[in-house]
Design a protein around this motif. Structure first.
Motif, PDB file in Angstrom:
ATOM      1  N   MET A   1       0.848  -1.127  -0.092  1.00 45.25           N
ATOM      2  CA  MET A   1       0.026   0.061  -0.059  1.00 45.25           C
ATOM      3  C   MET A   1       0.699   1.218   0.033  1.00 45.25           C
ATOM      4  O   MET A   1       1.771   1.465   0.819  1.00 45.25           O
ATOM      5  N   SER A   2       0.525   2.404  -0.898  1.00 44.63           N
ATOM      6  CA  SER A   2       1.274   3.405  -0.916  1.00 44.63           C
ATOM      7  C   SER A   2       0.761   4.405  -0.162  1.00 44.63           C
ATOM      8  O   SER A   2      -0.317   4.565   0.255  1.00 44.63           O
ATOM      9  N   VAL A   3       1.653   5.345   0.508  1.00 45.08           N
ATOM     10  CA  VAL A   3       1.217   6.622   1.268  1.00 45.08           C
ATOM     11  C   VAL A   3       0.860   7.639   0.415  1.00 45.08           C
ATOM     12  O   VAL A   3       1.694   8.023  -0.272  1.00 45.08           O
ATOM     13  N   ILE A   4      -0.309   8.471   0.629  1.00 48.05           N
ATOM     14  CA  ILE A   4      -0.445   9.429  -0.033  1.00 48.05           C
ATOM     15  C   ILE A   4      -0.197  10.737   0.569  1.00 48.05           C
ATOM     16  O   ILE A   4      -0.492  10.689   1.754  1.00 48.05           O
ATOM     17  N   ARG A   5       0.766  11.429  -0.048  1.00 47.46           N
ATOM     18  CA  ARG A   5       1.386  12.489   0.604  1.00 47.46           C
ATOM     19  C   ARG A   5       0.545  13.988   0.444  1.00 47.46           C
ATOM     20  O   ARG A   5      -0.326  13.992  -0.475  1.00 47.46           O
ATOM     21  N   PRO A   6       0.180  14.471   1.482  1.00 45.34           N
ATOM     22  CA  PRO A   6      -0.827  15.853   1.474  1.00 45.34           C
ATOM     23  C   PRO A   6      -0.086  16.726   0.435  1.00 45.34           C
ATOM     24  O   PRO A   6       0.977  16.779   0.290  1.00 45.34           O
ATOM     25  N   THR A   7      -0.948  17.527  -0.121  1.00 51.65           N
ATOM     26  CA  THR A   7      -0.445  18.523  -1.219  1.00 51.65           C
ATOM     27  C   THR A   7      -0.036  19.763  -0.758  1.00 51.65           C
ATOM     28  O   THR A   7      -0.570  20.176   0.240  1.00 51.65           O
ATOM     29  N   THR A   8       0.783  20.538  -1.210  1.00 53.28           N
ATOM     30  CA  THR A   8       1.270  21.814  -1.243  1.00 53.28           C
ATOM     31  C   THR A   8       0.129  22.763  -1.453  1.00 53.28           C
ATOM     32  O   THR A   8      -0.821  22.662  -2.483  1.00 53.28           O
ATOM     33  N   VAL A   9      -0.110  23.796  -0.558  1.00 55.55           N
ATOM     34  CA  VAL A   9      -1.358  24.713  -0.871  1.00 55.55           C
ATOM     35  C   VAL A   9      -0.394  26.049  -1.459  1.00 55.55           C
ATOM     36  O   VAL A   9       0.684  26.520  -0.853  1.00 55.55           O
ATOM     37  N   GLU A  10      -0.821  26.300  -2.281  1.00 57.40           N
ATOM     38  CA  GLU A  10      -0.115  27.911  -3.040  1.00 57.40           C
ATOM     39  C   GLU A  10      -1.249  28.673  -3.398  1.00 57.40           C
ATOM     40  O   GLU A  10      -2.018  28.264  -4.274  1.00 57.40           O
ATOM     41  N   VAL A  11      -1.205  29.961  -3.231  1.00 54.75           N
ATOM     42  CA  VAL A  11      -2.143  31.004  -3.558  1.00 54.75           C
ATOM     43  C   VAL A  11      -1.466  32.290  -4.143  1.00 54.75           C
ATOM     44  O   VAL A  11      -0.636  32.663  -3.466  1.00 54.75           O
ATOM     45  N   GLU A  12      -1.721  32.667  -5.254  1.00 57.39           N
ATOM     46  CA  GLU A  12      -1.266  33.807  -6.080  1.00 57.39           C
ATOM     47  C   GLU A  12      -1.942  34.983  -5.536  1.00 57.39           C
ATOM     48  O   GLU A  12      -3.300  34.963  -5.657  1.00 57.39           O
ATOM     49  N   THR A  13      -1.440  36.086  -5.147  1.00 54.38           N
ATOM     50  CA  THR A  13      -2.216  37.360  -4.790  1.00 54.38           C
ATOM     51  C   THR A  13      -1.221  38.432  -4.840  1.00 54.38           C
ATOM     52  O   THR A  13      -0.327  38.418  -5.357  1.00 54.38           O
ATOM     53  N   SER A  14      -2.040  39.515  -4.937  1.00 55.26           N
ATOM     54  CA  SER A  14      -1.349  40.892  -4.775  1.00 55.26           C
ATOM     55  C   SER A  14      -1.359  41.646  -3.402  1.00 55.26           C
ATOM     56  O   SER A  14      -2.514  41.833  -2.856  1.00 55.26           O
ATOM     57  N   LEU A  15      -0.164  41.980  -3.040  1.00 56.52           N
ATOM     58  CA  LEU A  15       0.111  42.728  -1.889  1.00 56.52           C
ATOM     59  C   LEU A  15      -0.007  44.181  -2.011  1.00 56.52           C
ATOM     60  O   LEU A  15       0.561  44.527  -3.532  1.00 56.52           O
ATOM     61  N   ARG A  16       0.224  44.917  -0.902  1.00 56.09           N
ATOM     62  CA  ARG A  16       0.526  46.448  -1.376  1.00 56.09           C
ATOM     63  C   ARG A  16       1.729  46.627  -0.380  1.00 56.09           C
ATOM     64  O   ARG A  16       1.741  46.484   0.814  1.00 56.09           O
ATOM     65  N   LEU A  17       2.842  47.195  -1.247  1.00 55.11           N
ATOM     66  CA  LEU A  17       3.822  47.657  -0.382  1.00 55.11           C
ATOM     67  C   LEU A  17       3.742  49.034   0.119  1.00 55.11           C
ATOM     68  O   LEU A  17       3.394  50.112  -0.846  1.00 55.11           O
ATOM     69  N   VAL A  18       3.911  49.375   1.392  1.00 59.32           N
ATOM     70  CA  VAL A  18       3.325  50.639   1.830  1.00 59.32           C
ATOM     71  C   VAL A  18       4.756  51.626   2.033  1.00 59.32           C
ATOM     72  O   VAL A  18       5.531  51.352   2.967  1.00 59.32           O
ATOM     73  N   ALA A  19       4.848  52.608   1.292  1.00 59.63           N
ATOM     74  CA  ALA A  19       6.056  53.283   1.282  1.00 59.63           C
ATOM     75  C   ALA A  19       5.994  54.280   2.548  1.00 59.63           C
ATOM     76  O   ALA A  19       4.935  54.566   3.045  1.00 59.63           O
ATOM     77  N   PRO A  20       7.179  54.861   2.762  1.00 60.80           N
ATOM     78  CA  PRO A  20       6.979  55.793   3.970  1.00 60.80           C
ATOM     79  C   PRO A  20       6.435  57.113   3.962  1.00 60.80           C
ATOM     80  O   PRO A  20       5.762  57.455   5.061  1.00 60.80           O
ATOM     81  N   ASP A  21       5.868  57.530   2.777  1.00 55.93           N
ATOM     82  CA  ASP A  21       5.031  58.668   2.508  1.00 55.93           C
ATOM     83  C   ASP A  21       3.407  58.080   2.554  1.00 55.93           C
ATOM     84  O   ASP A  21       2.476  58.668   2.008  1.00 55.93           O
ATOM     85  N   ALA A  22       3.138  56.985   3.076  1.00 58.03           N
ATOM     86  CA  ALA A  22       1.856  56.179   3.046  1.00 58.03           C
ATOM     87  C   ALA A  22       1.258  55.826   1.679  1.00 58.03           C
ATOM     88  O   ALA A  22       0.331  55.374   1.686  1.00 58.03           O
ATOM     89  N   THR A  23       1.909  56.198   0.411  1.00 56.80           N
ATOM     90  CA  THR A  23       1.694  55.454  -0.789  1.00 56.80           C
ATOM     91  C   THR A  23       1.658  53.955  -0.681  1.00 56.80           C
ATOM     92  O   THR A  23       2.636  53.392  -0.143  1.00 56.80           O
ATOM     93  N   ALA A  24       1.156  53.410  -1.661  1.00 57.18           N
ATOM     94  CA  ALA A  24       1.225  51.866  -1.659  1.00 57.18           C
ATOM     95  C   ALA A  24       1.394  51.702  -3.072  1.00 57.18           C
ATOM     96  O   ALA A  24       0.719  51.994  -4.103  1.00 57.18           O
TER      97      ALA A  24
END
Length: 143
Positions: A1-24
């Motif tokens: 009997m073979s062992v089934i390995r759990p799969t990797t979870v991956e999510v593509e997304t967009s973050l916002r880099l907050v600059a020192p002047d508060a722009t993103a």
């Protein structure tokens, strides 16, 4: 009997880099969870410039969970809830000798990502998925 390995979870997304002047600025990123490394989550920041290399940060999955509702972390990685007029976000602050960065992550994206990771490895069951022998062998081999 073979062992089934759990799969990797991956999510593509967009973050916002907050600059020192508060722009993103938008930043493409991937959230990744590998059951072979059950305590950690990985954030891969994709370089937009030609030839630019992606940057990866790894930290405890539990840090993200705690940071959804209250400030969490000390040192290089800190996470806290961040409500804005645009909606609910989570602040992700990263520090290194090369500099600091503050990212705004949609809370809903993190909640969905974490739920998917718990389907693969339930919260509190991480030790059952940790292969200590393989981890030690990798360390000894320098990988």
């Amino acid at each position: 009997m073979s062992v089934i390995r759990p799969t990797t979870v991956e999510v593509e997304t967009s973050l916002r880099l907050v600059a020192p002047d508060a722009t993103a600025l938008p930043v493409r990123a991937s959230l990744r969870y590998d059951p072979a490394d059950p305590y950690a989550v990985h954030v891969l920041f994709h370089a937009e410039s030609a030839g630019g290399e992606a940057v990866s940060w790894s930290f405890a999955r539990e840090l993200l969970v705690t940071g959804l509702d209250e400030p969490a972390g000390i040192g290089d990685v800190r996470v806290w809830p961040w409500a804005t007029p645009r909606g609910d976000f989570v602040a992700l602050a990263l520090s290194s000798p090369d500099g600091n960065a503050l990212f705004e992550v949609p809370r809903s994206v993190l909640v969905r990502f974490l739920r998917r990771t718990y389907v693969v490895v339930a919260r509190g069951r991480e030790a059952e998925h940790l292969d200590v022998d393989t981890a030690v062998n990798r360390l000894l081999a320098g990988r």
